[in-house]
Write an enzyme that holds these catalytic residues in place. Structure first.
Site, PDB file in Angstrom:
ATOM      1  N   GLY A  67      -8.799 -32.438  -3.480  1.00 51.15           N
ATOM      2  CA  GLY A  67      -7.850 -31.752  -2.614  1.00 51.15           C
ATOM      3  C   GLY A  67      -8.424 -31.622  -1.234  1.00 51.15           C
ATOM      4  O   GLY A  67      -9.321 -32.365  -0.853  1.00 51.15           O
ATOM      5  N   ARG A  68      -7.908 -30.655  -0.547  1.00 51.14           N
ATOM      6  CA  ARG A  68      -8.270 -30.463   0.832  1.00 51.14           C
ATOM      7  C   ARG A  68      -9.753 -30.118   0.983  1.00 51.14           C
ATOM      8  O   ARG A  68     -10.380 -30.390   1.986  1.00 51.14           O
ATOM      9  CB  ARG A  68      -7.417 -29.319   1.387  1.00 51.14           C
ATOM     10  CG  ARG A  68      -7.361 -29.273   2.858  1.00 51.14           C
ATOM     11  CD  ARG A  68      -6.410 -28.224   3.290  1.00 51.14           C
ATOM     12  NE  ARG A  68      -5.030 -28.623   3.066  1.00 51.14           N
ATOM     13  CZ  ARG A  68      -3.996 -27.793   3.152  1.00 51.14           C
ATOM     14  NH1 ARG A  68      -4.199 -26.543   3.414  1.00 51.14           N
ATOM     15  NH2 ARG A  68      -2.775 -28.220   2.970  1.00 51.14           N
ATOM     16  N   PHE A  69     -10.329 -29.489  -0.028  1.00 52.32           N
ATOM     17  CA  PHE A  69     -11.707 -29.015   0.084  1.00 52.32           C
ATOM     18  C   PHE A  69     -12.714 -30.098  -0.242  1.00 52.32           C
ATOM     19  O   PHE A  69     -13.812 -30.121   0.259  1.00 52.32           O
ATOM     20  CB  PHE A  69     -11.970 -27.897  -0.920  1.00 52.32           C
ATOM     21  CG  PHE A  69     -10.985 -26.800  -0.844  1.00 52.32           C
ATOM     22  CD1 PHE A  69     -11.221 -25.715  -0.030  1.00 52.32           C
ATOM     23  CD2 PHE A  69      -9.829 -26.848  -1.581  1.00 52.32           C
ATOM     24  CE1 PHE A  69     -10.307 -24.700   0.049  1.00 52.32           C
ATOM     25  CE2 PHE A  69      -8.908 -25.826  -1.506  1.00 52.32           C
ATOM     26  CZ  PHE A  69      -9.141 -24.752  -0.688  1.00 52.32           C
ATOM     27  N   GLY A  70     -12.342 -30.939  -1.151  1.00 54.36           N
ATOM     28  CA  GLY A  70     -13.299 -31.871  -1.695  1.00 54.36           C
ATOM     29  C   GLY A  70     -12.917 -32.091  -3.138  1.00 54.36           C
ATOM     30  O   GLY A  70     -11.737 -32.195  -3.467  1.00 54.36           O
ATOM     31  N   VAL A  72     -12.771 -31.196  -7.238  1.00 54.68           N
ATOM     32  CA  VAL A  72     -12.754 -30.113  -8.226  1.00 54.68           C
ATOM     33  C   VAL A  72     -13.219 -30.679  -9.566  1.00 54.68           C
ATOM     34  O   VAL A  72     -12.698 -31.696 -10.025  1.00 54.68           O
ATOM     35  CB  VAL A  72     -11.344 -29.508  -8.376  1.00 54.68           C
ATOM     36  CG1 VAL A  72     -11.370 -28.310  -9.307  1.00 54.68           C
ATOM     37  CG2 VAL A  72     -10.774 -29.117  -7.016  1.00 54.68           C
ATOM     38  N   ASP A 179      -2.080 -20.587   2.287  1.00 49.67           N
ATOM     39  CA  ASP A 179      -1.821 -21.912   1.707  1.00 49.67           C
ATOM     40  C   ASP A 179      -1.033 -21.789   0.402  1.00 49.67           C
ATOM     41  O   ASP A 179      -1.338 -22.450  -0.579  1.00 49.67           O
ATOM     42  CB  ASP A 179      -3.161 -22.638   1.480  1.00 49.67           C
ATOM     43  CG  ASP A 179      -2.988 -24.150   1.322  1.00 49.67           C
ATOM     44  OD1 ASP A 179      -1.927 -24.688   1.710  1.00 49.67           O
ATOM     45  OD2 ASP A 179      -3.919 -24.801   0.806  1.00 49.67           O
ATOM     46  N   LYS A 181       1.643 -22.659  -2.020  1.00 48.62           N
ATOM     47  CA  LYS A 181       2.439 -23.862  -2.252  1.00 48.62           C
ATOM     48  C   LYS A 181       2.455 -24.121  -3.756  1.00 48.62           C
ATOM     49  O   LYS A 181       1.635 -23.565  -4.498  1.00 48.62           O
ATOM     50  CB  LYS A 181       1.824 -25.060  -1.511  1.00 48.62           C
ATOM     51  CG  LYS A 181       0.355 -25.317  -1.863  1.00 48.62           C
ATOM     52  CD  LYS A 181      -0.222 -26.507  -1.114  1.00 48.62           C
ATOM     53  CE  LYS A 181      -1.620 -26.839  -1.623  1.00 48.62           C
ATOM     54  NZ  LYS A 181      -2.216 -28.000  -0.980  1.00 48.62           N
ATOM     55  N   ASP A 196      -6.499 -20.412  -4.657  1.00 54.37           N
ATOM     56  CA  ASP A 196      -6.822 -20.869  -3.296  1.00 54.37           C
ATOM     57  C   ASP A 196      -6.403 -19.931  -2.182  1.00 54.37           C
ATOM     58  O   ASP A 196      -6.157 -20.380  -1.066  1.00 54.37           O
ATOM     59  CB  ASP A 196      -6.228 -22.266  -3.038  1.00 54.37           C
ATOM     60  CG  ASP A 196      -6.957 -23.341  -3.809  1.00 54.37           C
ATOM     61  OD1 ASP A 196      -8.036 -23.028  -4.347  1.00 54.37           O
ATOM     62  OD2 ASP A 196      -6.458 -24.469  -3.880  1.00 54.37           O
TER      63      ASP A 196
HETATM   64  P1  ADP Z   1      -4.546 -29.017  -3.953  1.00 58.07           P
HETATM   65  O1  ADP Z   1      -4.310 -27.554  -4.120  1.00 58.07           O
HETATM   66  O2  ADP Z   1      -4.089 -29.501  -2.612  1.00 58.07           O
HETATM   67  O3  ADP Z   1      -3.967 -29.829  -5.078  1.00 58.07           O
HETATM   68  P2  ADP Z   1      -7.266 -28.494  -4.726  1.00 58.07           P
HETATM   69  O4  ADP Z   1      -8.558 -28.951  -4.156  1.00 58.07           O
HETATM   70  O5  ADP Z   1      -6.993 -27.032  -4.676  1.00 58.07           O
HETATM   71  O6  ADP Z   1      -6.122 -29.291  -3.971  1.00 58.07           O
HETATM   72  O7  ADP Z   1      -7.154 -28.946  -6.225  1.00 58.07           O
HETATM   73  C1  ADP Z   1      -7.380 -30.270  -6.615  1.00 58.07           C
HETATM   74  C2  ADP Z   1      -6.977 -30.457  -8.072  1.00 58.07           C
HETATM   75  O8  ADP Z   1      -7.734 -29.635  -8.939  1.00 58.07           O
HETATM   76  C3  ADP Z   1      -5.525 -30.126  -8.326  1.00 58.07           C
HETATM   77  O9  ADP Z   1      -4.984 -31.121  -9.160  1.00 58.07           O
HETATM   78  C4  ADP Z   1      -5.565 -28.827  -9.055  1.00 58.07           C
HETATM   79  O10 ADP Z   1      -4.487 -28.726  -9.939  1.00 58.07           O
HETATM   80  C5  ADP Z   1      -6.902 -28.868  -9.782  1.00 58.07           C
HETATM   81  N1  ADP Z   1      -7.437 -27.499  -9.892  1.00 58.07           N
HETATM   82  C6  ADP Z   1      -7.816 -26.702  -8.872  1.00 58.07           C
HETATM   83  N2  ADP Z   1      -8.247 -25.500  -9.313  1.00 58.07           N
HETATM   84  C7  ADP Z   1      -8.134 -25.516 -10.664  1.00 58.07           C
HETATM   85  C8  ADP Z   1      -8.381 -24.557 -11.723  1.00 58.07           C
HETATM   86  N3  ADP Z   1      -8.855 -23.330 -11.476  1.00 58.07           N
HETATM   87  N4  ADP Z   1      -8.132 -24.927 -12.990  1.00 58.07           N
HETATM   88  C9  ADP Z   1      -7.655 -26.161 -13.263  1.00 58.07           C
HETATM   89  N5  ADP Z   1      -7.392 -27.100 -12.332  1.00 58.07           N
HETATM   90  C10 ADP Z   1      -7.622 -26.808 -11.035  1.00 58.07           C
HETATM   91 MG    MG Z   2      -5.384 -25.952  -4.499  1.00 55.86          MG
END
Ligand code: ADP
Ligand code: MG
Length: 346
Positions: A67-70, A72, A179, A181, A196
């Site tokens: 995602g935006r951060f890097g 996960v 953020d 969404k 987030d």
């Molecule tokens: P975004 O919100 O723009 O999708 P993120 O970096 O927040 O980007 O998340 C990237 C991916 O990781 C997404 O597909 C999200 O569903 C998954 N994800 C993020 N946080 C969690 C969490 N706590 N548990 C399960 N999946 C997660």
């Molecule tokens: Mg996210």
């Protein structure tokens, strides 16, 4: 309020100027160094340390997404966790650590059942990561846009009420999400979990990682931006300016999520970003003529999407309005709690 409480709440405000960490060594691997070089009251530094998870204690498994951060990862730390590793450029470690600590301090004071559980953070640049509980459910984005799950009015209202409850709590704590969404809202067995919140400034540092369009705007982001935020985008790249996010801009974003729940798509679908920025900045809204919904339901959209931030309701008022929406009687006993149907359940 005691002096320490006051300074705690000041230092955890997500919008304040960053705290300086006057450590000589940018590789702050020793938490003593952080404490000694810190301007925060000692008590606060100590509680900060409680959330510091040593990198070596984290077991990293597969990538869940980017995602935006890097990146996960699914990880292991006293059970399943989600590890959000920030992909920052390492040129300015001090600034990054300061911003990161600010956002972590925002995170750690949240306790609500509709908010993701924050477990800790790795705060050893260049290793910066946020550790939260792992959501086993799917995001609203996946339900609505990928699986095309249909939410009936009762479910839509129920999901919106849970989002409003979580958001109302954040706002009461003085935290602006920035953020909100459908990608940051998980639904797990009918329970809504928001993620987030308050992390937007750190994402600014990571903007370079993300595929953006010609205006430097990440895809799927614009339709959540309130007119006042949109207007400040006009002349600048999003990562160059401090965008004017507020509680009211969170409410605007909630309006967009409400629209997604009702219509199964985003407002201004298929329109180029320039056109969306121009229209929203001028106060134009997605037309609702084709939306099959009652007046009350459409009124919520119009209220949340009000041009002037002051005209938008707060989440307490939204909860009130949502509560008054007529409920369709279910075939089951009326006292039976409303759950998402199988199709929308994870
Ligand atoms: P975004 O919100 O723009 O999708 P993120 O970096 O927040 O980007 O998340 C990237 C991916 O990781 C997404 O597909 C999200 O569903 C998954 N994800 C993020 N946080 C969690 C969490 N706590 N548990 C399960 N999946 C997660
Ligand atoms: Mg996210």
């Amino acid at each position: 309020r005691t002096a320490s409480q006051t300074s705690e709440s000041t230092s955890t405000d997500s919008d304040r100027t960053p705290v300086r960490v006057d450590s000589q060594d940018s590789q702050v691997s020793d938490s003593e160094t952080i404490t000694d070089g810190h301007r925060w009251p000692r008590q606060n530094s100590l509680s900060m340390r409680e959330w510091d998870i040593p990198w070596d204690e984290l077991k990293m498994h597969e990538i869940i997404g980017t995602g935006r951060f890097g990146i996960v990862y699914r990880g292991q730390w006293h059970g399943d966790v989600a590890v959000k590793v920030l992909n920052v450029s390492y040129q300015n470690d001090k600034e990054i650590l300061e911003q990161f600590k600010n956002e972590v301090s925002t995170f750690r004071k949240t306790r609500h059942e509709n908010l993701i559980l924050f477990m800790g953070a790795c705060m050893q640049p260049p290793k910066l990561a946020i550790v939260t509980s792992l959501s086993k459910g799917m995001t609203l984005y996946t339900h609505i846009h990928l699986r095309k799950d249909k939410f009936n009015m009762n479910k839509t209202t129920n999901v919106a009420q849970q989002i409003s409850q979580g958001m109302g709590y954040l706002h009461a704590k003085g935290i602006i999400h920035k953020d909100l969404k459908s990608k940051n809202i998980f639904v797990e067995n009918g329970k809504v979990v928001i993620t987030d919140f308050g992390l937007f400034s750190v994402t600014k540092l990571c903007f370079g990682n993300r595929k953006c369009d010609s205006l430097g705007i990440p895809p799927g982001w614009l339709c959540y931006l309130a007119p006042e935020v949109m207007r400040s985008l006009h002349a600048h790249q999003p990562h160059e300016v401090e965008l004017p996010f507020s509680k009211a801009s969170d409410v605007y974003a909630f309006g967009t999520v409400w629209y997604e729940l009702l219509c199964g798509e985003w407002p201004f679908k298929g329109q180029p970003p320039e056109a969306v920025i121009w229209q929203v900045g001028k106060g134009m809204k997605q037309p609702l003529a084709n939306l099959q919904a009652s007046r009350d339901v459409k009124d919520i959209l119009m209220l949340c999407w009000s041009y002037r931030p002051g005209d938008r309701p707060d989440f307490i008022r939204l909860l009130n309005i949502l509560d008054k929406l007529p409920k369709k009687r279910l075939a089951r006993s009326p006292s039976h709690p409303i759950h998402l149907s199988k199709s929308a359940e994870s």
